[in-house]
Design a protein around this motif. Structure first.
Motif, mmCIF file in Angstrom:
data_model
loop_
_atom_site.group_PDB
_atom_site.id
_atom_site.type_symbol
_atom_site.label_atom_id
_atom_site.label_comp_id
_atom_site.label_asym_id
_atom_site.label_seq_id
_atom_site.Cartn_x
_atom_site.Cartn_y
_atom_site.Cartn_z
ATOM 1 N N PHE A 152 0.819 -1.208 0.000
ATOM 2 C CA PHE A 152 0.000 0.000 0.000
ATOM 3 C C PHE A 152 0.860 1.268 0.000
ATOM 4 C CE2 PHE A 152 -2.995 -3.128 1.833
ATOM 5 C CZ PHE A 152 -4.078 -2.915 0.997
ATOM 6 N N GLU A 153 1.978 1.213 0.701
ATOM 7 C CA GLU A 153 2.829 2.398 0.813
ATOM 8 C C GLU A 153 3.457 2.761 -0.522
ATOM 9 O OE1 GLU A 153 6.685 3.996 3.378
ATOM 10 O OE2 GLU A 153 5.548 2.245 4.062
ATOM 11 N N GLN A 174 -5.192 3.333 -6.816
ATOM 12 C CA GLN A 174 -5.479 4.041 -5.565
ATOM 13 C C GLN A 174 -6.961 4.014 -5.216
ATOM 14 O OE1 GLN A 174 -3.113 5.332 -3.291
ATOM 15 N NE2 GLN A 174 -2.036 3.908 -4.651
ATOM 16 N N LYS A 175 -7.822 3.940 -6.227
ATOM 17 C CA LYS A 175 -9.265 3.920 -5.963
ATOM 18 C C LYS A 175 -9.689 2.677 -5.175
ATOM 19 C CE LYS A 175 -11.318 6.758 -9.605
ATOM 20 N NZ LYS A 175 -12.254 6.774 -10.763
ATOM 21 N N VAL A 177 -7.802 1.077 -2.891
ATOM 22 C CA VAL A 177 -7.091 0.943 -1.619
ATOM 23 C C VAL A 177 -8.016 0.910 -0.402
ATOM 24 C CG1 VAL A 177 -5.501 2.118 -0.039
ATOM 25 C CG2 VAL A 177 -4.867 1.780 -2.433
ATOM 26 N N PRO A 178 -8.943 1.877 -0.222
ATOM 27 C CA PRO A 178 -9.788 1.843 0.984
ATOM 28 C C PRO A 178 -10.624 0.565 1.091
ATOM 29 C CG PRO A 178 -9.939 3.971 -0.093
ATOM 30 C CD PRO A 178 -9.224 3.078 -1.036
ATOM 31 N N LEU A 179 -11.231 0.142 -0.008
ATOM 32 C CA LEU A 179 -12.053 -1.070 0.014
ATOM 33 C C LEU A 179 -11.201 -2.313 0.246
ATOM 34 C CD1 LEU A 179 -14.568 -0.361 -2.907
ATOM 35 C CD2 LEU A 179 -15.040 -0.367 -0.445
ATOM 36 N N GLN A 181 -8.316 -2.452 1.896
ATOM 37 C CA GLN A 181 -7.883 -2.466 3.292
ATOM 38 C C GLN A 181 -9.008 -2.943 4.207
ATOM 39 O OE1 GLN A 181 -6.511 1.620 3.596
ATOM 40 N NE2 GLN A 181 -4.350 0.993 3.436
ATOM 41 N N LEU A 182 -10.230 -2.515 3.937
ATOM 42 C CA LEU A 182 -11.375 -2.978 4.718
ATOM 43 C C LEU A 182 -11.594 -4.471 4.513
ATOM 44 C CD1 LEU A 182 -13.733 -2.140 6.560
ATOM 45 C CD2 LEU A 182 -15.086 -1.722 4.479
ATOM 46 N N HIS A 183 -11.433 -4.925 3.275
ATOM 47 C CA HIS A 183 -11.560 -6.351 2.958
ATOM 48 C C HIS A 183 -10.532 -7.170 3.726
ATOM 49 C CE1 HIS A 183 -11.768 -10.033 0.510
ATOM 50 N NE2 HIS A 183 -10.459 -9.931 0.365
ATOM 51 N N GLN A 185 -9.175 -6.531 6.550
ATOM 52 C CA GLN A 185 -9.540 -6.619 7.967
ATOM 53 C C GLN A 185 -10.454 -7.821 8.205
ATOM 54 O OE1 GLN A 185 -11.160 -2.894 9.386
ATOM 55 N NE2 GLN A 185 -9.442 -1.700 8.572
#
Length: 325
Positions: A152-153, A174-175, A177-179, A181-183, A185
């Motif tokens: 990610f970094e 990048q679009k 990344v948030p989903l 990262q949640l996945h 978890q």
């Protein structure tokens, strides 16, 4: 005589595993060798040669109408049998011709069509679809992706042991990344639950489990897209959680294309084709695209330049040049 094929097939299986071939290759090769033996009345392959191989390969095309790629896979299985298992380096092996695979332009979607297909995917399939298009991954590369290979970094994905046994680096959109990262978890919680239930560690390729016996229980080695439920490992028989089924993703992408009203034949690989074509449309150098796709030869990447040409290599039709009446 009927007891020979099972013993021979087990020998083939051992040799395949010694060479660390994939389970898919193992199943395919064993299937073709078995069909070859049955086609010739259960004769032992040592009693047969070029004529019998050619007869079987011709039968596949003439009677079963298989594709050229399928026939070539059958030929590869038989050559592996004779060379790697039976140790028969005979001159006719190299003379058996391979079927010519027709050269076809890849199906490519417009940006609007890609967006429509991706919008019709849900859950894990949506994330995988984003990576097929956004990173140019092959379907199995996405399914087999490990947690440690998503950076990610740095904004990149490391594709391990891709086609041709090569590693490569491609872009992490990048679009997503948030989903993603949640996945991850949720995947981490699933990983912890599996450990508590005593399931076997995740599968490691090429005997890495012997070299690093604890790696299979480390978070970094887990699949980014694990299967919904644990299953029996076809090789060891232990119960472990494998990666998501590629067939599941294939069905989801085709269904999404149908819901989108797209008449073109759409598969997960179509998203990879679209990734390459849209990068070239946006002005990226073909060598950069080659590197992201993992092509060993730039000529393979060049096919997307043909897709970019409109109307027969960019020629203006004389009908379009006529003045209105």
């Amino acid at each position: 005589m009927e007891t020979n094929p099972p013993r021979l097939l087990e020998l083939v299986r051992q040799r395949i595993r010694l060479k660390h071939f994939s389970i898919r290759t193992e199943e395919a090769y064993l299937g073709w060798i078995k069909q070859f033996i049955l086609f010739h009345g259960k004769r032992h392959p040592q009693e047969m040669g070029k004529d019998e191989i050619e007869a079987f390969l011709n039968h596949l095309v003439a009677d079963r109408n298989v594709a050229a790629a399928t026939q070539n896979q059958a030929k590869s299985a038989l050559l592996f049998l004779y060379r790697a298992v039976l140790g028969m380096e005979l001159p006719w092996l190299s003379d058996v011709e391979s079927a010519k695979i027709p050269k076809r332009l890849p199906t490519v979607l417009s940006e609007y069509e890609v967006q429509t297909v991706l919008n019709n995917l849900t859950g894990t399939n949506a994330l995988i679809g984003d990576l097929l298009y956004g990173a140019g991954l092959r379907l199995l590369e996405a399914c087999r992706l490990r947690v440690k290979d998503v950076d990610f970094e740095a904004g990149q994905i490391v594709v391990r042991d891709g086609k041709g046994a090569r590693d490569r680096i491609t872009v992490l959109p990048q679009k997503v990344v948030p989903l993603l990262q949640l996945h991850l978890q949720r995947v981490a919680q699933l990983f912890a639950d599996d450990a508590n239930k005593g399931f076997a560690p995740v599968y490691l390729p090429n005997a890495l489990s012997l070299k690093y016996p604890k790696a299979g229980r480390e978070w970094g080695w887990q699949y980014v897209f694990p299967a919904d439920r644990p299953s029996e490992d076809p090789r060891s028989g232990v119960i472990r959680r494998h990666h998501v089924s590629d067939q599941q993703v294939q069905r989801a992408v085709r269904a999404a294309a149908r819901r989108s009203g797209i008449a073109k034949p759409v598969s997960p690989h179509t998203l990879r084709h679209s990734f390459a074509t849209h990068l070239l449309q946006n002005g990226y150098d073909i060598r950069t695209v080659q590197e992201l796709l993992g092509h060993s030869d730039v000529r393979t990447t060049m096919i997307y330049t043909h897709v970019l040409n409109r109307g027969g290599r960019g020629v203006l039709s004389p009908l379009d040049a006529l003045s209105p009446a």
